[in-house]
Design a protein around this motif. Structure first.
Motif, PDB file in Angstrom:
ATOM      1  N   ARG A 309       8.783  -5.472 -13.588  1.00  0.00           N
ATOM      2  CA  ARG A 309       7.735  -5.832 -12.620  1.00  0.00           C
ATOM      3  C   ARG A 309       7.682  -4.847 -11.467  1.00  0.00           C
ATOM      4  O   ARG A 309       6.607  -4.465 -11.013  1.00  0.00           O
ATOM      5  CB  ARG A 309       8.005  -7.237 -12.095  1.00  0.00           C
ATOM      6  CG  ARG A 309       7.727  -8.347 -13.124  1.00  0.00           C
ATOM      7  CD  ARG A 309       8.155  -9.690 -12.600  1.00  0.00           C
ATOM      8  NE  ARG A 309       7.886 -10.748 -13.582  1.00  0.00           N
ATOM      9  CZ  ARG A 309       8.328 -11.989 -13.456  1.00  0.00           C
ATOM     10  NH1 ARG A 309       9.053 -12.344 -12.391  1.00  0.00           N
ATOM     11  NH2 ARG A 309       8.044 -12.895 -14.382  1.00  0.00           N
ATOM     12  N   ILE A 310       8.882  -4.444 -10.965  1.00  0.00           N
ATOM     13  CA  ILE A 310       8.901  -3.457  -9.869  1.00  0.00           C
ATOM     14  C   ILE A 310       8.262  -2.145 -10.327  1.00  0.00           C
ATOM     15  O   ILE A 310       7.456  -1.529  -9.619  1.00  0.00           O
ATOM     16  CB  ILE A 310      10.351  -3.242  -9.398  1.00  0.00           C
ATOM     17  CG1 ILE A 310      10.892  -4.532  -8.761  1.00  0.00           C
ATOM     18  CG2 ILE A 310      10.416  -2.091  -8.400  1.00  0.00           C
ATOM     19  CD1 ILE A 310      12.361  -4.469  -8.421  1.00  0.00           C
ATOM     20  N   LYS A 316       1.212   0.721 -10.704  1.00  0.00           N
ATOM     21  CA  LYS A 316      -0.128   0.258 -10.350  1.00  0.00           C
ATOM     22  C   LYS A 316      -0.648   0.994  -9.118  1.00  0.00           C
ATOM     23  O   LYS A 316      -1.803   1.384  -9.041  1.00  0.00           O
ATOM     24  CB  LYS A 316      -0.102  -1.236 -10.096  1.00  0.00           C
ATOM     25  CG  LYS A 316      -1.481  -1.822  -9.815  1.00  0.00           C
ATOM     26  CD  LYS A 316      -1.399  -3.320  -9.622  1.00  0.00           C
ATOM     27  CE  LYS A 316      -2.809  -3.887  -9.338  1.00  0.00           C
ATOM     28  NZ  LYS A 316      -2.753  -5.337  -9.103  1.00  0.00           N
ATOM     29  N   GLY A 317       0.271   1.190  -8.125  1.00  0.00           N
ATOM     30  CA  GLY A 317      -0.151   1.939  -6.943  1.00  0.00           C
ATOM     31  C   GLY A 317      -0.552   3.354  -7.282  1.00  0.00           C
ATOM     32  O   GLY A 317      -1.576   3.860  -6.828  1.00  0.00           O
ATOM     33  N   GLU A 321      -4.333   5.230  -7.037  1.00  0.00           N
ATOM     34  CA  GLU A 321      -4.635   6.536  -6.435  1.00  0.00           C
ATOM     35  C   GLU A 321      -5.272   7.470  -7.453  1.00  0.00           C
ATOM     36  O   GLU A 321      -6.236   8.173  -7.151  1.00  0.00           O
ATOM     37  CB  GLU A 321      -3.346   7.151  -5.883  1.00  0.00           C
ATOM     38  CG  GLU A 321      -2.742   6.375  -4.707  1.00  0.00           C
ATOM     39  CD  GLU A 321      -1.485   7.030  -4.186  1.00  0.00           C
ATOM     40  OE1 GLU A 321      -1.111   8.102  -4.736  1.00  0.00           O
ATOM     41  OE2 GLU A 321      -0.876   6.496  -3.242  1.00  0.00           O
ATOM     42  N   ALA A 322      -4.699   7.484  -8.650  1.00  0.00           N
ATOM     43  CA  ALA A 322      -5.280   8.348  -9.686  1.00  0.00           C
ATOM     44  C   ALA A 322      -6.694   7.921 -10.030  1.00  0.00           C
ATOM     45  O   ALA A 322      -7.575   8.756 -10.272  1.00  0.00           O
ATOM     46  CB  ALA A 322      -4.407   8.318 -10.938  1.00  0.00           C
ATOM     47  N   LYS A 323      -6.938   6.618 -10.027  1.00  0.00           N
ATOM     48  CA  LYS A 323      -8.284   6.125 -10.337  1.00  0.00           C
ATOM     49  C   LYS A 323      -9.276   6.562  -9.266  1.00  0.00           C
ATOM     50  O   LYS A 323     -10.398   6.959  -9.567  1.00  0.00           O
ATOM     51  CB  LYS A 323      -8.253   4.607 -10.441  1.00  0.00           C
ATOM     52  CG  LYS A 323      -9.582   4.006 -10.870  1.00  0.00           C
ATOM     53  CD  LYS A 323      -9.469   2.502 -11.028  1.00  0.00           C
ATOM     54  CE  LYS A 323     -10.804   1.912 -11.473  1.00  0.00           C
ATOM     55  NZ  LYS A 323     -10.709   0.438 -11.603  1.00  0.00           N
ATOM     56  N   ALA A 324      -8.837   6.483  -7.991  1.00  0.00           N
ATOM     57  CA  ALA A 324      -9.728   6.926  -6.912  1.00  0.00           C
ATOM     58  C   ALA A 324     -10.040   8.410  -7.047  1.00  0.00           C
ATOM     59  O   ALA A 324     -11.184   8.844  -6.889  1.00  0.00           O
ATOM     60  CB  ALA A 324      -9.083   6.633  -5.558  1.00  0.00           C
TER      61      ALA A 324
END
Length: 744
Positions: A309-310, A316-317, A321-324
């Protein structure tokens, strides 16, 4: 076997259909015979007696399409509310099975049984209460054993067939588990196979004697499943409890003489019990070890799940950023694609214009043949058609001017991104306004000359008209050649822009400027051609008209030269063409030819000067970064400034060192890597450091512009802005970057 001819699993499924119909027929639905919840079926006393493995029977029925329910495995408690739908009625000829409950010390209780089962536990326990699913206790009316004929004895049934066929040896109505166990004996246990043992259940274990259980455990202990081991433990525990109760209930026996045979038998029983106890201890130890392993695996699973999960949160973070960054890249790619579409549309319009010119030239040639046999009236008609074509060309020129105005508006809107770009756009707008002014003046002159040409055309003779036709053909050929050269120049410019991907936007603007210059050149060439058309056919005029026309052309050329700004010569500038230089309009007057050649020379000179200043600015910025950080690069700084600047700063390592050199520990140390994601991360860290030092967010550049070398100018502006604020940072006494050139 039931009257329906079913046996084994098929018989269990048919019995399940009967019970579902009995319990849920009042909840009949469309397409469903009956509906029963799992809790109702599981808690029903009759079903508890009939079905040894209710969940397994449900799954078998579902697999055969007889019933339907949600999920795969139904469990008591979590699955109590799950509805089981009976889709197919029970087969014809099925009769409900009977269930027998053995009560200690009494007769068996049955739901509708005519078969007498044993009334006491054969193992000698007087307080044992067992509930068995006696599916074998039901006999059809035509069973020969109902009326006094009890059929073959249990021993003969087992011994006459194959002992290994355990599934058919006790299926109703032949043998009960207890009769089967008595007939099997200890020797029969030794003859069982692993497949036979796998079919044994709690009812068979309860029917076995302690000796049979001991032999079964000694021979098949490793082949038993966990469920079978648990059932065996429960049976053995019940045996111990029954024996303890018997010992407590019985009075102390009087001492009697025991024969040697009896002593030997008692010793064997004690030995069997000792082996049984040892086996129980091994099974208990195995169960405890399995539970400990299960608890340890559960803890390890929870730990791995927490770590997972960590990691997922971190990933996910990074993914956000990569998605932006990807969205921004898509937006820029869409803008570039839109610009490319505009360029393609312009190219198509140019090709269409060229095709139109060819078509007109062919039409003119065809009309030439017709006019040779026509009279003067046909010549007048052709003149009117020529006037209409001139009006159409003028309308097309107006449309192109409107398109250029729209493109100029888009450029002005894009120029608002930065103050330096806005200033450059203003200068370009001023230049374009001057060019438009020149075009309007040239158009007015062309209109005046065209009016004069029309008046003169009415007075020309057939011979003069023939000469004009030859000149029109030559002019069409010259225009076609000029269009081909322009297309080749545009292709070369686009290829150069593609190779210099790092300066794509600058190349796009340069290409737009070249197109504007080409259009201006084409317009001037058309004006020169119109002038040639108006001058050359006047060879038959009187000497005074021949003397005045060159003078008017010379005055027009002088006005054109006065409108152009003077420019100092440079050693890198191309040589200014002389009046005697060759041109595609060599037949035109010398003044107009010189005007066109001078325009080409000025455009080429401005282009080279702009590229030289731009490359020098990139070199100065890179030298400043290296001077502040004390680093060196493998790039040729004195060569192409664009390439050296983009390659040296592409991974963002030098930029992070630059920020930390101005103010230590402003950003984390950058990691050198060829991976695009790490390079974008380094450049983003540099932009954040610049904002910490005092830069505005709008003064920072897009990381992908530098990493992919789409546009290096924003990065150059950010470095100039950083140099501006660096002089006010306490502790920094390093060099500063000079102001950029006016081109930026």
């Amino acid at each position: 076997m039931d009257r329906s001819g079913l046996q084994g699993t098929e018989l269990d499924v048919a019995n399940l259909q009967l019970e579902l119909q009995r319990l849920g027929a009042h909840r009949e639905r469309e397409g469903v015979v009956a509906v029963v919840t799992f809790a109702e079926l599981h808690d029903d006393p009759r079903c508890e007696q009939l079905f040894e493995a209710l969940v397994g029977t449900l799954r078998a029925a579902k697999k055969r399409g007889k019933i339907a329910y949600k999920g795969e495995l139904l469990l008591k408690g979590p699955s109590d509310g799950v509805e089981i739908e009976l889709l197919v009625p029970p087969p014809e000829g099925m009769v409900p099975q009977e269930a027998t409950i053995h009560v200690a010390g009494g007769a068996p209780t049955t739901s509708s049984s005519s078969h007498n089962a044993p009334t006491t536990d054969r193992r000698g326990s007087s307080g044992l209460v067992k509930a068995h699913a006696q599916i074998w206790s039901s006999k059809p009316a035509d069973d020969p054993r109902v009326e006094g004929d009890q059929g073959p004895s249990p021993s003969s049934v087992v011994k006459s067939g194959n002992v290994s066929n355990i599934a058919s040896s006790f299926v109703a109505p032949k043998l009960s588990p207890r009769e089967w166990a008595e007939a099997l004996g200890e020797d029969g246990i030794n003859e069982l196979t692993v497949t036979d043992v796998a079919e044994l259940g709690p009812r068979e274990f309860e029917a076995m004697s302690p000796e049979q259980l001991t032999v079964l455990l000694e021979k098949f202990e490793t082949d038993l499943t966990e469920t079978q081991k648990v059932a065996l433990l429960e049976v053995i525990d019940s045996l111990d409890e029954d024996e303890d109760e018997e010992e407590d209930d019985q009075d102390e026996p009087e001492p009697v003489d025991v024969s040697p045979a009896m002593k030997k038998k008692q010793e064997e029983e004690r030995a069997d019990k000792a082996r049984l106890d040892a086996t129980m201890e091994r099974l208990e130890e195995a169960r405890l070890a399995a539970e400990a392993d299960k608890a340890r695996m559960s803890e390890e699973k929870e730990k791995r799940l927490s770590e997972t999960r960590i990691s997922e949160m971190r990933l996910k973070g990074l993914a956000d950023e990569a998605k932006a960054a990807e969205e921004e890249a898509k937006r820029k790619a869409a803008a570039a694609e839109q610009q490319q579409q505009k360029r393609e549309a312009a190219a198509k319009r140019a090709a269409a214009a060229e095709e139109e010119a060819k078509r007109k030239a062919a039409a003119a040639a065809e009309q030439q043949q017709k006019r040779e046999a026509a009279e003067r009236a046909a010549a007048e008609k052709q003149k009117r058609e020529a006037a209409e074509r001139a009006a159409a060309e003028e309308e097309a020129a107006k449309r192109k001017a409107a398109e250029r105005a729209a493109a100029e508006k888009q450029k002005r809107e894009a120029a608002e991104r930065a103050a330096a770009e806005e200033e450059a756009a203003k200068r370009k707008a001023a230049e374009r306004a001057a060019a438009e002014k020149q075009k309007r003046e040239a158009a007015e002159r062309a209109a005046a000359e065209e009016e004069a040409a029309k008046r003169e055309a009415a007075e020309r003779a057939a011979a003069e008209e023939e000469a004009a036709k030859r000149e029109a053909a030559e002019r069409a050929a010259a225009e076609e050649e000029a269009a081909k050269r322009e297309a080749a120049e545009r292709a070369a410019a686009e290829e150069e822009a593609a190779k210099r991907e790092a300066a794509e936007r600058a190349a796009a603007e340069e290409e737009a400027a070249e197109r504007a210059a080409a259009e201006l050149k084409k317009k001037l060439e058309e004006e020169a051609a119109a002038a040639v058309e108006s001058v050359v056919p006047g060879a038959g005029k009187n000497r005074e008209e021949e003397a005045t026309e060159p003078k008017e052309c010379e005055e027009e050329t002088q006005r054109t030269r006065e409108m152009k700004p003077a420019k100092a010569s440079n050693e890198n500038d191309p040589p200014r063409p002389t009046s005697g230089a060759s041109s595609e309009y060599s037949n035109a007057p010398e003044q107009f030819q010189a005007s066109v050649d001078n325009l080409d020379w000025e455009i080429e000179t401005k282009k080279k000067s702009k590229l030289a200043e731009e490359a020098n600015d990139y070199r100065n910025a890179l030298r400043w970064v290296l001077a502040v950080t004390g680093e060196s690069v493998d790039e040729d700084i004195e060569g192409d400034g664009h390439v050296a600047f983009g390659n040296a700063l592409q991974d963002g390592v030098l930029l992070c060192k630059l920020v930390n050199s101005i103010k230590p520990k402003t950003v984390p140390n950058a990691k050198k890597s060829s991976t695009a994601f790490i390079q974008l991360s380094n450049i983003t860290s540099f932009n954040r450091g610049c904002q910490k030092l005092g830069l505005q967010k709008r003064e920072c550049f897009d990381a992908q512009d530098l990493q992919k070398q789409l546009d290096l100018r924003p990065a150059l502006h950010t470095l100039h802005a950083l140099s501006r604020v660096a002089k006010n940072i306490p502790g920094y006494d390093g060099p500063l970057l000079t102001a950029p050139s006016p081109w930026a």
